[in-house]
Scaffold this active site. Structure first.
Site, PDB file in Angstrom:
ATOM      1  N   ILE A 162       0.861  -1.174   0.000  1.00 45.59           N
ATOM      2  CA  ILE A 162       0.000   0.000   0.000  1.00 45.59           C
ATOM      3  C   ILE A 162       0.900   1.226   0.000  1.00 45.59           C
ATOM      4  O   ILE A 162       2.089   1.145   0.311  1.00 45.59           O
ATOM      5  CB  ILE A 162      -0.980   0.029   1.202  1.00 45.59           C
ATOM      6  CG1 ILE A 162      -0.231  -0.043   2.536  1.00 45.59           C
ATOM      7  CG2 ILE A 162      -1.995  -1.085   1.081  1.00 45.59           C
ATOM      8  CD1 ILE A 162      -1.153   0.007   3.752  1.00 45.59           C
ATOM      9  N   ASP A 163       0.359   2.363  -0.368  1.00 40.67           N
ATOM     10  CA  ASP A 163       1.151   3.583  -0.495  1.00 40.67           C
ATOM     11  C   ASP A 163       1.760   4.014   0.827  1.00 40.67           C
ATOM     12  O   ASP A 163       1.252   3.686   1.900  1.00 40.67           O
ATOM     13  CB  ASP A 163       0.281   4.737  -1.000  1.00 40.67           C
ATOM     14  CG  ASP A 163       0.004   4.657  -2.473  1.00 40.67           C
ATOM     15  OD1 ASP A 163       0.661   3.867  -3.164  1.00 40.67           O
ATOM     16  OD2 ASP A 163      -0.881   5.390  -2.937  1.00 40.67           O
ATOM     17  N   LYS A 164       2.784   4.791   0.732  1.00 35.76           N
ATOM     18  CA  LYS A 164       3.423   5.389   1.911  1.00 35.76           C
ATOM     19  C   LYS A 164       2.399   6.078   2.804  1.00 35.76           C
ATOM     20  O   LYS A 164       2.407   5.899   4.025  1.00 35.76           O
ATOM     21  CB  LYS A 164       4.482   6.398   1.457  1.00 35.76           C
ATOM     22  CG  LYS A 164       5.041   7.277   2.567  1.00 35.76           C
ATOM     23  CD  LYS A 164       5.934   8.358   2.005  1.00 35.76           C
ATOM     24  CE  LYS A 164       6.376   9.317   3.106  1.00 35.76           C
ATOM     25  NZ  LYS A 164       7.205  10.439   2.572  1.00 35.76           N
TER      26      LYS A 164
END
Length: 358
Positions: free
Chosen positions: A164-166
């Site tokens: 998942i994104d930062k």
């Protein structure tokens, strides 16, 4: 000419709507087809010219959009021609650095000898990349498992199954063994997992539930962003998002999103496409004041909201899969991150104390 290809995490390409940090691809391999080469399927050609790989692995890489010919993604049945330039493009940079254990706190929700489930905080990069070769979730996992002799953080056959994104918080599963990664990776690749996200988005919805369908591919105007194209288009990959309204705040809405597919930035791109960008999502226009009053007090209120949760308001709340060894269904739920919970409470208070102009 023989190349080496020993670091393809195939399932990351299709495992999660937010699997890459910024939606960018990096070249890991380049080869030119020899003169006099007879037409042959690219999966067969590469399996014969690339070490440490198999035809099945090459097929999955092509189907995931990792393999390009002359700059265009091709499927595994593409027949190579003399002079074709074949490139392998992955969602992380190619760099000569090993992953070192780093003492970074982890919120481990579940752990056994096969896997771990972690609740990732917003702001923590998942995998080393440009500008973030240290201080990532992968470094933290390496520290957590430093006393496990069978776990090598530099071995692509173990570790992250999806990403998942930062700036997205929530649940991730990590494989401790190659067998677990293969089995879990197949579940993500075949969309057999159960995942839901909660998102605060701009605007109100006329319906309580909805379905968004549209191919997702890189925005030709901004390669750091994904765009939505018509279903069935030759551009991008098919993507379907189901949403359900949880709470309405007049100018914003809390929604649950469930994915039929898992594409890069899927929720973020789909919500922008239907006119409801995620709140505070700078890349997709969510840091503009898109709904509400023109008053100075309202503008100040929104700016305070942005300060309270200064990232896209998106949380991977639930995760379900079949255990790779016991074959039992495993389901996990996580609480919203503190910043997102505080943001929601602020909107609840706002709607209780303010007459919303529809």
């Amino acid at each position: 000419m023989t190349e080496e290809l020993d670091d393809i995490e195939l399932f990351d390409s299709d495992a999660d709507c937010n699997q890459t940090e910024e939606g960018q691809l990096y070249e890991h391999l380049r080869m030119e087809v020899d003169r006099g080469q007879e037409p042959v399927r690219i999966d067969k050609y590469m399996s014969e010219h690339v070490q440490h790989s198999s035809r099945n692995r090459i097929q999955k890489a092509a189907d995931a959009g990792f393999i390009q010919v002359n700059g265009t993604p091709v499927k595994s049945n593409y027949k190579v021609r003399p002079g074709d330039v074949i490139t392998l493009m992955l969602d992380r940079p190619h760099y000569e650095t090993t992953i070192e254990p780093e003492d970074i706190p982890l919120n481990v929700v579940y752990e056994d000898d096969q896997l771990m489930v972690i609740n990732k905080p917003a702001g923590l990069v998942v995998h080393p990349g440009v500008g973030n070769f240290h201080g990532t979730l992968v470094n933290a996992i390496a520290w957590h498992l430093r006393n496990l002799p069978s776990y090598d953080p530099n071995d692509p056959s173990v570790g992250l199954v999806h990403r998942i994104d930062k700036d997205t918080s929530g649940l991730l599963v990590i494989a401790k063994t190659p067998e677990a990664k293969t089995e879990l990776g197949a579940q993500f690749f075949n969309h057999d997992t159960h995942r839901s996200y909660q998102a605060l988005v701009w605007g109100n919805f006329t319906e309580d539930t909805g379905r968004i369908e549209g191919n997702i591919g890189r925005d030709p105007k901004d390669r750091q962003r994904m765009a939505v194209f018509p279903p069935g288009s030759d551009i991008g990959k098919s993507a379907v998002t189901h949403y359900r309204v949880l709470e309405r705040y007049g100018y914003t809405t809390l929604v649950e999103c469930r994915l039929e597919t898992g594409r890069t930035h899927q929720i973020r791109a789909h919500m922008k496409h239907i006119g409801h960008p995620l709140f505070a999502d700078e890349r997709y226009g969510g840091t503009e004041i898109l709904r509400g009053e023109r008053t100075a007090s309202y503008k100040a209120y929104i700016q305070n909201c942005f300060k309270l949760c200064n990232r896209q308001a998106l949380h991977a709340k639930t995760l379900g899969f079949v255990h790779p060894v016991t074959h039992l269904q495993m389901d996990f739920t996580s609480e919203l991150a503190d910043d997102m919970q505080a943001l929601i409470e602020k909107w609840r208070n706002y709607t209780r104390n303010t007459e919303i102009t529809k």
